[in-house]
Design a protein around this motif. Structure first.
Motif, short mmCIF file in Angstrom:
data_model
loop_
_atom_site.label_atom_id
_atom_site.label_comp_id
_atom_site.label_asym_id
_atom_site.label_seq_id
_atom_site.Cartn_x
_atom_site.Cartn_y
_atom_site.Cartn_z
N TYR A 9 35.54 42.38 25.37
CA TYR A 9 36.78 43.36 26.03
C TYR A 9 36.60 43.47 27.65
CZ TYR A 9 39.95 46.97 26.27
OH TYR A 9 40.87 48.07 26.61
N ALA A 10 35.42 43.56 28.12
CA ALA A 10 35.41 43.53 29.58
C ALA A 10 35.76 42.32 30.08
CB ALA A 10 33.76 43.82 29.97
N GLU A 11 35.09 41.18 29.52
CA GLU A 11 35.57 39.78 29.87
C GLU A 11 37.21 39.68 29.85
OE1 GLU A 11 33.68 36.52 28.03
OE2 GLU A 11 31.72 37.50 28.17
N GLN A 12 37.87 40.26 28.91
CA GLN A 12 39.49 40.10 28.70
C GLN A 12 39.86 40.84 30.12
OE1 GLN A 12 40.36 41.28 24.93
NE2 GLN A 12 41.15 39.46 24.50
N LEU A 13 39.25 42.00 30.43
CA LEU A 13 39.76 42.76 31.47
C LEU A 13 39.69 41.92 32.70
CD1 LEU A 13 38.47 46.33 30.49
CD2 LEU A 13 40.78 45.68 30.62
N LEU A 14 38.54 41.29 33.04
CA LEU A 14 38.39 40.79 34.15
C LEU A 14 39.25 39.28 34.30
CD1 LEU A 14 36.62 40.22 36.93
CD2 LEU A 14 34.97 39.23 35.94
N ALA A 15 39.25 38.70 33.23
CA ALA A 15 40.09 37.59 33.31
C ALA A 15 41.78 37.88 33.45
CB ALA A 15 40.22 36.76 31.73
N PHE A 16 42.03 39.08 32.99
CA PHE A 16 43.62 39.50 33.43
C PHE A 16 43.70 39.74 34.82
CE2 PHE A 16 46.47 43.04 34.30
CZ PHE A 16 47.61 42.50 33.82
N ALA A 17 42.53 40.29 35.47
CA ALA A 17 42.51 40.61 36.94
C ALA A 17 42.66 39.31 37.72
CB ALA A 17 41.31 41.58 37.34
N LEU A 18 41.79 38.38 37.26
CA LEU A 18 41.67 37.10 38.05
C LEU A 18 43.12 36.47 37.93
CD1 LEU A 18 38.25 35.89 36.87
CD2 LEU A 18 38.79 36.59 39.40
N GLN A 19 43.81 36.24 36.67
CA GLN A 19 45.06 35.87 36.36
C GLN A 19 46.08 36.48 37.16
OE1 GLN A 19 46.23 34.40 32.35
NE2 GLN A 19 47.68 36.21 32.60
N THR A 20 46.13 37.66 37.36
CA THR A 20 47.10 38.58 37.87
C THR A 20 47.05 38.16 39.62
OG1 THR A 20 47.02 40.27 36.40
CG2 THR A 20 48.08 40.75 38.69
N GLU A 21 45.89 38.03 40.05
CA GLU A 21 45.43 37.69 41.35
C GLU A 21 46.13 35.96 41.94
OE1 GLU A 21 45.03 39.07 44.74
OE2 GLU A 21 44.71 40.39 42.85
N GLY A 22 46.07 35.22 40.57
CA GLY A 22 46.58 34.04 40.90
C GLY A 22 45.17 33.24 41.11
N LEU A 23 44.17 33.55 40.83
CA LEU A 23 42.93 32.71 41.02
C LEU A 23 42.76 31.66 39.82
CD1 LEU A 23 40.65 35.55 42.44
CD2 LEU A 23 41.88 34.14 43.68
#
Length: 256
Positions: free
Chosen positions: A80-94
């Protein structure tokens, strides 16, 4: 505006609170502590676009996050924590790769990269871990061995060194180098979590831990009953961020 939101603790949406907790809460480990021998801890990750969107359109971000999480529901808190970080990275366009497994010639998994962030010259390896441990009885000389997990053999003092010694070196192995299309330029560990103490040990400091790491209290049911405070039983997937319990979920200690 590119600063992180200061009022995230009061977000009604648990996924939003968990996302902000993961990115903004103090790390578990002190990267400057001599015991880590200069290990690369607490990677610096910037999310100005995410913070700006949370300030200007929080409902839209909440909807996107909940949709993202619903695409692949998980039952493990670490995932779940990995999903949250993945969302943040995706939102940032990284640009990044997640959960990249390395197999040996027999097809056996030799290791896995949690995140490989793409740079112009290669990958930046970020390992993510969330830890929840109980301080059994504070002993100044016991260090991280006094923090226990699900069983007596699961001590924080065993888990962290193993992670830093093995997982963080994966990118430098010949096997990983032969599989990846780019070299791994750096590796760092993002370790978050909560450590729980008895009240008389709540302010102790253990070398190696970040002085502001997230802390909780260990109470027996009798001690909780004596406080005469309402309680709320949290499902495991709601352990990351501080809880906000609806009145309908609040119980007396006897009811819990």
């Amino acid at each position: 505006m590119d600063s992180a939101p200061s009022g995230w603790h009061s977000y009604a949406s648990y996924p939003l609170r968990a996302l902000c907790w993961l990115l903004l809460s103090p790390p578990l480990l002190d990267e400057h502590a001599p015991c880590w021998h200069g290990a690369a801890l607490n990677p610096v990750l910037q999310f100005p676009r995410l913070w700006q969107r949370l300030q200007s359109e929080p409902v839209a971000v909440q909807t996107e996050l909940e949709t993202f999480l619903a695409q692949k529901p998980v039952r493990r808190l670490g995932l779940y924590a990995e999903q949250l970080l993945a969302f943040a990275l995706q939102t940032e366009g990284l640009a990044f790769r997640r959960g990249v497994q390395i197999h040996n010639e027999k097809g056996i998994t030799a290791g896995e990269f949690d995140f490989l962030l793409t740079t112009n010259d290669g990958y930046r390896h970020v390992e993510l871990a969330t830890k929840f441990y109980l301080c059994r009885q504070h002993q100044p000389d016991a260090g991280l061995m006094q923090f226990l997990g699900p069983n007596l053999a699961d001590a924080l003092g065993l888990k962290i060194p193993k992670m830093l010694r093995q997982q963080m070196q994966l990118g430098q192995t010949a096997l990983a180098q032969s599989v990846l299309d780019q070299p791994v330029l750096s590796a760092s560990a993002m370790i978050k979590g909560w450590l729980f103490y008895r009240s008389h040990n709540a302010d102790v400091h253990t070398p190696g831990l970040h002085p502001r790491h997230a802390r909780g209290l260990i109470l027996t049911t009798d001690e909780l009953a004596a406080l005469q405070e309402p309680a709320c039983l949290l499902p495991k997937m709601a352990w990351l961020a501080p809880a906000i319990c609806p009145e309908s979920e609040v119980r007396t200690v006897a009811e819990c």
